[in-house]
Design a protein around this motif. Sequence first.
Motif, mmCIF file in Angstrom:
data_model
loop_
_atom_site.group_PDB
_atom_site.id
_atom_site.type_symbol
_atom_site.label_atom_id
_atom_site.label_comp_id
_atom_site.label_asym_id
_atom_site.label_seq_id
_atom_site.Cartn_x
_atom_site.Cartn_y
_atom_site.Cartn_z
ATOM 1 N N ALA A 79 0.860 -1.179 0.000
ATOM 2 C CA ALA A 79 0.000 0.000 0.000
ATOM 3 C C ALA A 79 0.896 1.228 0.000
ATOM 4 N N TYR A 97 -6.240 3.330 -10.449
ATOM 5 C CA TYR A 97 -7.603 2.792 -10.377
ATOM 6 C C TYR A 97 -7.581 1.270 -10.476
ATOM 7 N N ASN A 100 -6.085 -0.378 -7.349
ATOM 8 C CA ASN A 100 -6.987 -0.313 -6.203
ATOM 9 C C ASN A 100 -8.161 -1.282 -6.302
ATOM 10 N N PHE A 106 -2.162 -1.130 -3.530
ATOM 11 C CA PHE A 106 -3.164 -0.103 -3.272
ATOM 12 C C PHE A 106 -2.495 1.261 -3.201
ATOM 13 N N LEU A 108 -3.578 4.680 -1.607
ATOM 14 C CA LEU A 108 -4.626 5.213 -0.746
ATOM 15 C C LEU A 108 -4.210 6.522 -0.094
#
Length: 122
Positions: A79, A97, A100, A106, A108
């Motif tokens: 992440a 996109y 995720n 990810f 974030l």
Amino acid sequence: MNITIDQQGSSKVAIIASNNIVINNVQDALDLMASVNYTDDAHKILIDKSNLTEDFFELKTKLAGDILQKYVNYQVKLAIVGDFDGYNSKSLRDFIYECNHGKHVFFLKNKEEALKALHNID
């Protein structure tokens, strides 16, 4: 660089904290992955975007693809936390996109969202 572990049940997330760039190239990414695996038995990593070279976010360098492919191959979840709104590249927005909506990488906005995402995947 400081590494702390956030553990929920059997899920361990290595949280990387540094005032410097930690990942400049593929070898740095592999070294980080190996280090947290060996010392902390963690297969999930949370890192701030400021700890990655800006080349990572220039998709034409292929650095992001090369690094993320290694993490997927070694089944390490990642992440990256930060504000990605400042990037105007449509391909980068599409890349973020797609990541995720997967189960490996990810992008974030904050640490809490990242920890939740990482702890909720196998």
